[in-house]
Write an enzyme that holds these catalytic residues in place. Structure first.
Site, PDB file in Angstrom:
ATOM      1  NE  ARG A   1      -3.939  -2.259   2.199  1.00 16.07           N
ATOM      2  CZ  ARG A   1      -3.957  -3.586   2.043  1.00 16.07           C
ATOM      3  NH1 ARG A   1      -2.826  -4.262   1.928  1.00 16.07           N
ATOM      4  NH2 ARG A   1      -5.110  -4.251   1.990  1.00 16.07           N
TER       5      ARG A   1
ATOM      6  N   GLY B   1      -1.765 -11.858  -4.764  1.00 11.40           N
ATOM      7  CA  GLY B   1      -3.185 -11.498  -4.803  1.00 11.40           C
ATOM      8  C   GLY B   1      -3.380 -10.023  -4.466  1.00 11.40           C
TER       9      GLY B   1
ATOM     10  NE  ARG C   1      -5.069 -16.167  -4.149  1.00 15.63           N
ATOM     11  CZ  ARG C   1      -4.342 -15.378  -3.362  1.00 15.63           C
ATOM     12  NH1 ARG C   1      -3.047 -15.192  -3.610  1.00 15.63           N
ATOM     13  NH2 ARG C   1      -4.900 -14.768  -2.342  1.00 15.63           N
TER      14      ARG C   1
ATOM     15  CB  SER D   1     -12.008  -9.966   0.692  1.00 18.99           C
ATOM     16  OG  SER D   1     -10.919  -9.522  -0.096  1.00 18.99           O
TER      17      SER D   1
ATOM     18  CG  ASP E   1      -2.864 -13.921   5.416  1.00 21.88           C
ATOM     19  OD1 ASP E   1      -3.737 -14.551   4.788  1.00 21.88           O
ATOM     20  OD2 ASP E   1      -2.558 -12.745   5.151  1.00 21.88           O
TER      21      ASP E   1
ATOM     22  CE  LYS F   1      -7.016 -15.874   2.348  1.00 25.70           C
ATOM     23  NZ  LYS F   1      -7.273 -14.453   2.128  1.00 25.70           N
TER      24      LYS F   1
ATOM     25  NE  ARG G   1      -2.050 -19.821   2.497  1.00 25.67           N
ATOM     26  CZ  ARG G   1      -1.764 -18.529   2.549  1.00 25.67           C
ATOM     27  NH1 ARG G   1      -2.471 -17.718   3.332  1.00 25.67           N
ATOM     28  NH2 ARG G   1      -0.770 -18.035   1.837  1.00 25.67           N
TER      29      ARG G   1
HETATM   30  O1  SPQ Z   1      -1.456 -11.114  -1.503  1.00 24.89           O
HETATM   31  P1  SPQ Z   1      -1.930 -12.495  -1.248  1.00 24.89           P
HETATM   32  O2  SPQ Z   1      -1.268 -13.437  -2.193  1.00 24.89           O
HETATM   33  O3  SPQ Z   1      -3.431 -12.643  -1.279  1.00 24.89           O
HETATM   34  O4  SPQ Z   1      -1.434 -12.859   0.234  1.00 24.89           O
HETATM   35  C1  SPQ Z   1      -2.055 -13.362   1.428  1.00 24.89           C
HETATM   36  C2  SPQ Z   1      -0.887 -14.034   2.240  1.00 24.89           C
HETATM   37  O5  SPQ Z   1      -1.008 -15.133   2.816  1.00 24.89           O
HETATM   38  O6  SPQ Z   1       0.152 -13.384   2.327  1.00 24.89           O
HETATM   39  C3  SPQ Z   1      -3.213 -14.337   1.195  1.00 24.89           C
HETATM   40  F1  SPQ Z   1      -2.957 -15.367   0.596  1.00 24.89           F
HETATM   41  O7  SPQ Z   1      -2.504 -12.301   2.279  1.00 24.89           O
HETATM   42  C4  SPQ Z   1      -3.649 -11.472   2.028  1.00 24.89           C
HETATM   43  C5  SPQ Z   1      -4.710 -11.724   3.087  1.00 24.89           C
HETATM   44  O8  SPQ Z   1      -5.106 -13.059   3.141  1.00 24.89           O
HETATM   45  C6  SPQ Z   1      -3.187 -10.039   2.100  1.00 24.89           C
HETATM   46  C7  SPQ Z   1      -4.296  -9.069   2.252  1.00 24.89           C
HETATM   47  C8  SPQ Z   1      -4.050  -7.632   2.043  1.00 24.89           C
HETATM   48  O9  SPQ Z   1      -2.891  -7.178   2.100  1.00 24.89           O
HETATM   49  O10 SPQ Z   1      -5.045  -6.901   1.848  1.00 24.89           O
HETATM   50  C9  SPQ Z   1      -5.574  -9.453   2.643  1.00 24.89           C
HETATM   51  C10 SPQ Z   1      -5.946 -10.859   2.865  1.00 24.89           C
HETATM   52  O11 SPQ Z   1      -6.629 -11.333   1.716  1.00 24.89           O
HETATM   53  P2  SPQ Z   1      -8.220 -11.143   1.512  1.00 24.89           P
HETATM   54  O12 SPQ Z   1      -8.532 -11.991   0.330  1.00 24.89           O
HETATM   55  O13 SPQ Z   1      -8.831 -11.667   2.768  1.00 24.89           O
HETATM   56  O14 SPQ Z   1      -8.503  -9.748   1.301  1.00 24.89           O
END
Ligand code: SPQ
EC number: 2.5.1.19
Length: 430
Positions: free
Chosen positions: A25, A92, A120, A166, A312, A339, A343
């Site tokens: 961010r 993601g 994903r 999310s 996470d 994820k 997981r």
């Molecule tokens: O970025 P990415 O690949 O989705 O990473 C993960 C992780 O384990 O590091 C999830 F797999 O973290 C996400 C987290 O699960 C990071 C995140 C964020 O920075 O906003 C939010 C979460 O995901 P989500 O889908 O719940 O919004």
């Protein structure tokens, strides 16, 4: 790679590496703001490097002198069409948050990623962004990568109730809302990490947050800032658990980010009856120094609004639960299935192959405590999931004999490039 087994205890101090969510961010806000953003303690993990490269390809000058990162932001309207498709790697967060920014820019961008990211779902961001006026086309009805986004210079504000808990979807809508005409309302299913809302205010933006509702006015202009990234509690989690389950351990973890939307693991650790002390707490930096010692643990239940506050950390919490007394039940965590890997299935398979007793369920796991772990018959593959790799590396410390081969261990570079160096350091201090 061959994992270290049979640890005699982990000891010492560690400064936890920068928070991945805040690192992404800080680059994004710096790139859409006007003026210089200076970032201290950024995480140089592969996911964050994907974000940095994406913004460079969109025309932003980003310098890294090895100490600080400087982002020379010129305002969101100065981002320009990239010459080729953008590689999101395994990330993601990069993909979904960038989609929100691209939704308001009047050009076409294609995003692609690795094998894990390509599985994903992106429909969760495509749907609200399409409602706001962006054109988004991806593979299949789940809008998987590669995905092409054609932004609109006339985005409309929406009222949107998130169908899933999310932070990425919430953040994508907020980034688009900044560029829309009118007031956007986003209502969360459960409260998720609040970094986007907090950093928006830090960069001079406007947002009204009350409980699960955020109101974001359109047409905002942001200003560059100086940001210090606190340590990542999701990375600290591996050492918190190692310190509790590996006999004879005592660890002090410095600079652990303690934004309250992320601290669910500390509550679980306390509920399991373990020895966790907060030695220091810096309310401004939102970071703390934590101390853990090998402890007797008991099973617990993890569900409801606690889940997004530790989503996470659930792979490493599952390992923790195998070492407690009695049963641990994890519910309401179906999001784990989408994820970097599924997981629920992958954690259960990996730990069960080491002698654990974990029953995967539709939305979580039932974990019997008090199991002794042994070397698995076959190698364990991370399947490209960094958190699976680190969880297995900590589990290996509890195994007395044999060899454990971790395949695709390089996935750990995603969020914690110095993980094995830190393990070495904490192992040498006995
Ligand atoms: O970025 P990415 O690949 O989705 O990473 C993960 C992780 O384990 O590091 C999830 F797999 O973290 C996400 C987290 O699960 C990071 C995140 C964020 O920075 O906003 C939010 C979460 O995901 P989500 O889908 O719940 O919004």
């Amino acid at each position: 790679m061959k994992l270290k087994i049979n640890s005699q205890g982990l000891k010492g101090h560690l400064k936890v590496p920068g928070d991945k969510s805040i690192s992404h961010r800080s680059i994004m806000f710096g790139s859409i703001a006007k003026g210089k953003t200076i970032i201290h303690d950024i995480l140089r993990g592969e996911d964050v490097l994907s974000t940095i490269e994406a913004f460079r390809a969109l025309g932003v000058e980003i310098e890294d002198d090895g100490q600080v990162i400087t982002v020379h932001g010129q305002g969101i309207s100065k981002l320009k069409e990239p010459e080729k498709a953008l590689d999101m790697g395994n990330s993601g967060t990069s993909t979904r948050l960038l989609s929100g920014i691209l939704a308001g820019l009047p050009f076409e961008t294609t995003l692609f990623g690795d094998d894990s990211l390509s599985k994903r779902p992106m429909d969760r961001v495509a749907t609200p962004l399409q409602m706001m006026g962006a054109e988004i086309v991806g593979q299949t009805d789940k809008v998987k990568l590669p995905m092409t986004i054609k932004g609109s210079a006339h985005l409309k504000a929406i009222d949107y109730v998130l169908p899933v808990a999310s932070a990425q979807v919430k953040s994508a809508v907020i980034f688009a809302a900044l560029q829309a005409e009118g007031l956007t309302k986003v209502v969360e299913k459960e409260k998720t990490r609040s970094h986007t809302e907090e950093m928006l205010v830090q960069f001079g933006g406007e947002i009204k947050v009350s409980d699960k509702t955020s109101l974001v006015p359109g047409g905002q202009k942001l200003m560059g800032q100086e940001v210090t990234v606190p340590g990542d509690i999701s990375s600290a989690a591996f050492w918190l658990v190692a310190g509790l389950v590996v006999e004879n351990s005592e660890l002090i973890l410095e600079n652990v980010g303690i934004n309250e939307t992320r601290t669910g693991i500390l509550e679980v650790i306390q509920a399991m009856g373990s020895q966790l002390e907060i030695l220091e707490q810096d309310e401004v930096a939102k970071a703390a120094t934590l101390k853990v010692k090998a402890s007797q643990l008991k099973g617990t239940e993890i569900s409801g609004d606690l889940i997004p506050r530790l989503i996470d950390e659930l792979p490493i919490i599952a390992l923790l639960a195998t070492q407690g007394e009695g049963k641990t039940i994890i519910r309401d965590a179906a999001e784990l299935k989408v994820k970097e890997t599924d997981r629920i299935a992958v954690v259960a398979d990996a730990l069960n192959s080491m002698g654990a007793n974990i029953e995967p369920t539709d939305d979580g796991m039932i974990i019997q405590g008090g199991t002794k772990l042994h070397a698995p018959e076959n190698a364990i593959n991370t399947l490209g999931d960094h958190r699976i790799g680190m969880m297995v590396a900590i589990a290996a410390l509890l195994v007395e004999n044999g060899e454990i081969e971790l395949e695709r261990a390089e996935a750990i570079q995603t969020s914690y490039p110095s993980f094995f160096d830190d393990l070495e350091k904490l192992s040498e201090n006995l």
